[in-house]
Motif scaffolding. Structure first.
Motif, PDB file in Angstrom:
ATOM      1  N   THR A 196       0.849  -1.195   0.000  1.00 54.84           N
ATOM      2  CA  THR A 196       0.000   0.000   0.000  1.00 54.84           C
ATOM      3  C   THR A 196       0.881   1.241   0.000  1.00 54.84           C
ATOM      4  O   THR A 196       1.763   1.382   0.872  1.00 54.84           O
ATOM      5  CB  THR A 196      -0.920   0.021   1.225  1.00 54.84           C
ATOM      6  N   VAL A 197       0.655   2.116  -0.965  1.00 52.22           N
ATOM      7  CA  VAL A 197       1.349   3.405  -1.019  1.00 52.22           C
ATOM      8  C   VAL A 197       0.486   4.413  -0.272  1.00 52.22           C
ATOM      9  O   VAL A 197      -0.611   4.784  -0.737  1.00 52.22           O
ATOM     10  CB  VAL A 197       1.586   3.842  -2.470  1.00 52.22           C
ATOM     11  N   ALA A 198       0.962   4.847   0.889  1.00 52.20           N
ATOM     12  CA  ALA A 198       0.175   5.747   1.735  1.00 52.20           C
ATOM     13  C   ALA A 198      -0.079   7.071   1.015  1.00 52.20           C
ATOM     14  O   ALA A 198       0.831   7.669   0.435  1.00 52.20           O
ATOM     15  CB  ALA A 198       0.910   5.998   3.052  1.00 52.20           C
ATOM     16  N   GLY A 199      -1.322   7.516   1.034  1.00 50.77           N
ATOM     17  CA  GLY A 199      -1.694   8.774   0.407  1.00 50.77           C
ATOM     18  C   GLY A 199      -1.988   8.668  -1.063  1.00 50.77           C
ATOM     19  O   GLY A 199      -2.379   9.676  -1.682  1.00 50.77           O
ATOM     20  N   HIS A 200      -1.818   7.505  -1.666  1.00 54.08           N
ATOM     21  CA  HIS A 200      -2.081   7.348  -3.095  1.00 54.08           C
ATOM     22  C   HIS A 200      -3.550   7.003  -3.308  1.00 54.08           C
ATOM     23  O   HIS A 200      -4.146   6.269  -2.513  1.00 54.08           O
ATOM     24  CB  HIS A 200      -1.195   6.248  -3.674  1.00 54.08           C
TER      25      HIS A 200
END
Length: 359
Positions: free
Chosen positions: A143-147
């Motif tokens: 998971t790419v945080a903020g994406h």
């Protein structure tokens, strides 16, 4: 006392043998079960140091079970899940921030990967795949945080494409190819959609193999839609490396299925050979001439040769050489030609004497 058949030593030993055989079978089952479980777990695997991180961060990707000394590519891809893979191919991945790593002799690796936002929204994965040789890939959930996040499109019936006609290679080699430029062709084929859903912008893979080597695959996306029951003619570019020659095999793959294979015989770039032959002839000749000129300048010369060389190189004089027996005062003139006869000396004739009276 009589002995009945079967009441001897053999009847007493048989239960013991049966017991021993049962123990051996149990031991064999207990030893083969872990081996089967290990065989089922064999294969490439990937583990991540973090399941979630923001842009600009860094994670450590470790793996095992890969081919020894295999070149792998590590990418963070959006619009992807381990079950469906990378939807849209590598166009959904942050290719500029990818990393390459080579496995050790045991097929393991460890590599730091910078966290970047892929061009497509999450769900995201860390996509690890082989670059050359036998294909292998693993997608690990990340998971790419903020994406941004968006649901995946409904699965299309992509696996139902089939080649309907014979594939062929179109194009000709240019003069530059004769001098070692990369040979290029177009792979032309016709596909039909045998499924019940349309196929939009399918992503094919073109593999080129030389001799006994495994094919090297490159993705080629075709822009268009193949309707259910419809067909379309597709042309995909194929290019080899510079200076390539010999017998090649071009393969077409869609998904995990190889649709077609096409042989390609590439001629030798004789222009390169001609260039090296001329280079081997011209350079030694030029070096020889330069060396002879240097030797001619620095070698010692005899005195007589130096004098002749000086006279040969001296500029010609413009002064008129004066003959020793002829001077300007002794040159004949008009006045002297018109002098009276009496001033001339009398001519003499051998054997005849002139007298004043002409007698």
């Amino acid at each position: 006392m009589t002995q009945h058949p079967g009441s001897g030593v053999g009847s007493r030993v048989s239960p013991t043998l049966l017991l021993l055989l049962s123990v051996l079978l149990l031991l064999a089952a207990s030893t083969t079960a872990p081996t089967a479980r290990a065989a089922e777990s064999d294969g490439p695997s990937v583990t991540l140091s973090k399941k979630e991180a923001g842009k600009g961060g860094e994670i450590t990707v470790k793996g095992g079970g890969w081919r020894s000394e295999a070149l792998l590519m590590l990418l963070i891809c959006g619009k992807s899940t381990p079950e469906r893979g990378v939807v849209g191919g590598t166009n959904s991945c942050a290719n500029a921030d990818g990393r390459a790593v080579t496995t050790d002799k045991k097929g393991a690796f460890s590599k730091k990967l910078p966290v970047a936002e892929p061009p497509e929204p999450c769900p995201c994965v860390v996509h690890v795949a082989t670059v050359t040789g036998e294909q292998g890939l693993v997608d690990a959930v990340f998971t790419v945080a903020g994406h941004p996040t968006a649901p995946l499109p409904p699965p299309a019936d992509e696996g139902r494409l089939a080649v309907l006609a014979t594939t062929r290679l179109e194009g000709e080699s240019s003069l530059l190819t004769w001098f070692g430029a990369p040979p290029a062709r177009q792979l032309v084929f016709t596909v039909g959609n045998l499924g019940s859903a349309p196929v939009e912008d399918p992503v094919f893979e073109i593999g080129t193999a030389h001799g006994v080597f495994a094919p090297q695959w490159e993705e080629r996306q075709w822009r268009g839609t193949v309707a259910p029951g419809g067909k379309a003619q597709i042309k995909l570019p194929v290019e080899l490396s510079a200076g390539a020659h010999g017998d090649y095999q071009v393969s077409l793959r869609y998904g995990t299925k190889v649709l077609a294979e096409q042989p390609w015989g590439v001629g030798r770039p004789w222009g390169v050979t001609l260039f090296w032959v001329l280079l081997c002839l011209v350079v030694p000749a030029a070096v020889f001439r330069i060396g002879m000129a240097v030797v001619d300048k620095v070698r010692p010369r005899p005195a007589g040769m130096v004098a002749r060389h000086a006279r040969r190189t001296r500029p010609a004089s413009t002064d008129t050489a004066v003959l020793p027996w002829f001077t300007q005062d002794s040159a004949p003139s008009e006045n002297r030609r018109s002098a009276p006869p009496e001033n001339r000396p009398p001519p003499t004739t051998k054997g005849h004497v002139w007298t004043r009276n002409g007698g």
